[in-house]
Scaffold this motif. Structure first.
Motif, PDB file in Angstrom:
ATOM      1  N   HIS A   1       0.837  -1.206   0.000  1.00 14.40           N
ATOM      2  CA  HIS A   1       0.000   0.000   0.000  1.00 14.40           C
ATOM      3  C   HIS A   1       0.870   1.254   0.000  1.00 14.40           C
ATOM      4  CE1 HIS A   1      -2.999   2.943   1.372  1.00 14.40           C
ATOM      5  NE2 HIS A   1      -3.838   2.148   0.747  1.00 14.40           N
ATOM      6  N   ARG A   2       1.872   1.286   0.852  1.00 16.13           N
ATOM      7  CA  ARG A   2       2.772   2.445   0.931  1.00 16.13           C
ATOM      8  C   ARG A   2       3.526   2.626  -0.393  1.00 16.13           C
ATOM      9  NH1 ARG A   2       5.519   1.101   5.268  1.00 16.13           N
ATOM     10  NH2 ARG A   2       7.019  -0.108   4.061  1.00 16.13           N
ATOM     11  N   ASP A   3       3.998   1.513  -0.955  1.00 18.99           N
ATOM     12  CA  ASP A   3       4.729   1.600  -2.225  1.00 18.99           C
ATOM     13  C   ASP A   3       3.850   2.170  -3.337  1.00 18.99           C
ATOM     14  OD1 ASP A   3       6.932   0.494  -1.000  1.00 18.99           O
ATOM     15  OD2 ASP A   3       6.683  -1.497  -1.898  1.00 18.99           O
ATOM     16  N   MET A   4       2.611   1.714  -3.400  1.00 20.58           N
ATOM     17  CA  MET A   4       1.719   2.139  -4.486  1.00 20.58           C
ATOM     18  C   MET A   4       1.266   3.585  -4.315  1.00 20.58           C
ATOM     19  SD  MET A   4       1.694  -0.380  -6.513  1.00 20.58           S
ATOM     20  CE  MET A   4       3.353  -0.727  -5.952  1.00 20.58           C
ATOM     21  N   ARG A   5       1.024   4.004  -3.099  1.00 19.26           N
ATOM     22  CA  ARG A   5       0.501   5.355  -2.861  1.00 19.26           C
ATOM     23  C   ARG A   5       1.590   6.415  -2.738  1.00 19.26           C
ATOM     24  NH1 ARG A   5      -4.680   5.218  -4.470  1.00 19.26           N
ATOM     25  NH2 ARG A   5      -5.790   3.538  -3.456  1.00 19.26           N
ATOM     26  N   ARG A   6       2.724   6.066  -2.143  1.00 21.21           N
ATOM     27  CA  ARG A   6       3.751   7.075  -1.885  1.00 21.21           C
ATOM     28  C   ARG A   6       4.879   7.056  -2.904  1.00 21.21           C
ATOM     29  NH1 ARG A   6       6.594   6.973   3.814  1.00 21.21           N
ATOM     30  NH2 ARG A   6       4.437   7.183   4.473  1.00 21.21           N
ATOM     31  N   TYR A   7       5.423   5.874  -3.178  1.00 23.87           N
ATOM     32  CA  TYR A   7       6.648   5.813  -3.976  1.00 23.87           C
ATOM     33  C   TYR A   7       6.417   5.642  -5.479  1.00 23.87           C
ATOM     34  CZ  TYR A   7       8.663   5.200   0.642  1.00 23.87           C
ATOM     35  OH  TYR A   7       9.010   5.375   1.956  1.00 23.87           O
ATOM     36  N   LEU A   8       5.407   4.886  -5.879  1.00 25.77           N
ATOM     37  CA  LEU A   8       5.192   4.654  -7.304  1.00 25.77           C
ATOM     38  C   LEU A   8       4.979   5.953  -8.095  1.00 25.77           C
ATOM     39  CD1 LEU A   8       5.018   2.623  -9.601  1.00 25.77           C
ATOM     40  CD2 LEU A   8       2.580   2.363  -9.100  1.00 25.77           C
ATOM     41  N   PRO A   9       4.192   6.915  -7.595  1.00 26.74           N
ATOM     42  CA  PRO A   9       4.030   8.165  -8.362  1.00 26.74           C
ATOM     43  C   PRO A   9       5.346   8.895  -8.628  1.00 26.74           C
ATOM     44  CG  PRO A   9       2.336   8.012  -6.695  1.00 26.74           C
ATOM     45  CD  PRO A   9       3.303   6.890  -6.426  1.00 26.74           C
ATOM     46  N   GLU A  10       6.321   8.739  -7.732  1.00 27.33           N
ATOM     47  CA  GLU A  10       7.618   9.371  -7.931  1.00 27.33           C
ATOM     48  C   GLU A  10       8.444   8.636  -8.987  1.00 27.33           C
ATOM     49  OE1 GLU A  10       9.478   9.490  -4.114  1.00 27.33           O
ATOM     50  OE2 GLU A  10       7.873  10.691  -3.236  1.00 27.33           O
ATOM     51  N   ILE A  11       8.228   7.324  -9.092  1.00 29.90           N
ATOM     52  CA  ILE A  11       9.004   6.501 -10.023  1.00 29.90           C
ATOM     53  C   ILE A  11       8.407   6.545 -11.422  1.00 29.90           C
ATOM     54  CG2 ILE A  11       9.757   4.147 -10.540  1.00 29.90           C
ATOM     55  CD1 ILE A  11       9.707   3.637  -7.505  1.00 29.90           C
ATOM     56  N   ASN A  12       7.073   6.339 -11.497  1.00 24.63           N
ATOM     57  CA  ASN A  12       6.406   6.273 -12.797  1.00 24.63           C
ATOM     58  C   ASN A  12       4.953   6.733 -12.616  1.00 24.63           C
ATOM     59  OD1 ASN A  12       5.034   5.410 -15.147  1.00 24.63           O
ATOM     60  ND2 ASN A  12       6.541   3.793 -15.496  1.00 24.63           N
ATOM     61  N   SER A  13       4.677   7.956 -12.950  1.00 23.80           N
ATOM     62  CA  SER A  13       3.351   8.529 -12.694  1.00 23.80           C
ATOM     63  C   SER A  13       2.258   7.888 -13.556  1.00 23.80           C
ATOM     64  CB  SER A  13       3.365  10.039 -12.890  1.00 23.80           C
ATOM     65  OG  SER A  13       3.727  10.356 -14.213  1.00 23.80           O
ATOM     66  N   LEU A  14       2.586   7.510 -14.779  1.00 24.89           N
ATOM     67  CA  LEU A  14       1.600   6.863 -15.647  1.00 24.89           C
ATOM     68  C   LEU A  14       1.178   5.512 -15.080  1.00 24.89           C
ATOM     69  CD1 LEU A  14       0.016   6.944 -18.288  1.00 24.89           C
ATOM     70  CD2 LEU A  14       1.973   5.883 -19.402  1.00 24.89           C
ATOM     71  N   LEU A  15       2.143   4.740 -14.656  1.00 21.55           N
ATOM     72  CA  LEU A  15       1.858   3.442 -14.035  1.00 21.55           C
ATOM     73  C   LEU A  15       1.066   3.631 -12.741  1.00 21.55           C
ATOM     74  CD1 LEU A  15       2.586   0.548 -14.813  1.00 21.55           C
ATOM     75  CD2 LEU A  15       4.577   0.720 -13.340  1.00 21.55           C
ATOM     76  N   ALA A  16       1.405   4.667 -11.993  1.00 18.82           N
ATOM     77  CA  ALA A  16       0.705   4.958 -10.736  1.00 18.82           C
ATOM     78  C   ALA A  16      -0.774   5.252 -10.988  1.00 18.82           C
ATOM     79  CB  ALA A  16       1.363   6.143 -10.034  1.00 18.82           C
ATOM     80  N   ARG A  17      -1.088   5.953 -12.062  1.00 17.84           N
ATOM     81  CA  ARG A  17      -2.497   6.246 -12.373  1.00 17.84           C
ATOM     82  C   ARG A  17      -3.257   4.968 -12.720  1.00 17.84           C
ATOM     83  NH1 ARG A  17      -0.345  11.110 -14.635  1.00 17.84           N
ATOM     84  NH2 ARG A  17      -0.152  10.141 -16.678  1.00 17.84           N
ATOM     85  N   GLU A  18      -2.622   4.060 -13.468  1.00 17.45           N
ATOM     86  CA  GLU A  18      -3.272   2.793 -13.816  1.00 17.45           C
ATOM     87  C   GLU A  18      -3.537   1.954 -12.573  1.00 17.45           C
ATOM     88  OE1 GLU A  18      -4.463   1.771 -16.806  1.00 17.45           O
ATOM     89  OE2 GLU A  18      -3.988   3.810 -17.387  1.00 17.45           O
ATOM     90  N   VAL A  19      -2.557   1.892 -11.682  1.00 20.16           N
ATOM     91  CA  VAL A  19      -2.715   1.138 -10.437  1.00 20.16           C
ATOM     92  C   VAL A  19      -3.814   1.766  -9.587  1.00 20.16           C
ATOM     93  CG1 VAL A  19      -1.585   0.557  -8.251  1.00 20.16           C
ATOM     94  CG2 VAL A  19      -0.382   0.195 -10.404  1.00 20.16           C
ATOM     95  N   ALA A  20      -3.840   3.086  -9.519  1.00 23.31           N
ATOM     96  CA  ALA A  20      -4.847   3.776  -8.710  1.00 23.31           C
ATOM     97  C   ALA A  20      -6.259   3.466  -9.195  1.00 23.31           C
ATOM     98  CB  ALA A  20      -4.592   5.282  -8.736  1.00 23.31           C
ATOM     99  N   LYS A  21      -6.446   3.381 -10.511  1.00 22.95           N
ATOM    100  CA  LYS A  21      -7.765   3.035 -11.054  1.00 22.95           C
ATOM    101  C   LYS A  21      -8.195   1.648 -10.592  1.00 22.95           C
ATOM    102  CE  LYS A  21      -7.184   5.596 -15.371  1.00 22.95           C
ATOM    103  NZ  LYS A  21      -7.003   5.429 -16.826  1.00 22.95           N
TER     104      LYS A  21
END
Length: 83
Positions: free
Chosen positions: A38-58
């Motif tokens: 949860h922490r990785d997906m919400r906090r760190y993923l947007p910093e690494i890859n914002s496009l991937l973070a949006r897909e995961v968030a959906k």
């Protein structure tokens, strides 16, 4: 090149996307804690890859909306097995 911890976060993200997985399913499959995923997906993923973070968030948002339905079905199965 990504560092090892960044590769792990990307691995978690791709698992969620490919399997439409929940946080719990991802943690279990990759043998890490739910809070870490949860922490990785919400906090760190947007910093690494914002496009991937949006897909995961959906996907996680859909999972969150369906959570009460899955819980009700699980309880129904449990009650049926108890009979």
């Amino acid at each position: 090149m990504y560092q090892a911890w960044e590769q792990q976060i990307l691995r978690e993200a791709w698992f969620i996307i490919e399997n439409k997985a929940t946080i719990r399913q991802t943690a279990e499959a990759l043998r890490v804690g739910k809070s870490k995923v949860h922490r990785d997906m919400r906090r760190y993923l947007p910093e690494i890859n914002s496009l991937l973070a949006r897909e995961v968030a959906k996907i996680l948002e859909v999972n969150k909306k369906e959570c009460h339905i899955r819980g009700g079905l699980a309880r129904k199965r449990k009650c049926e097995l108890a009979k």
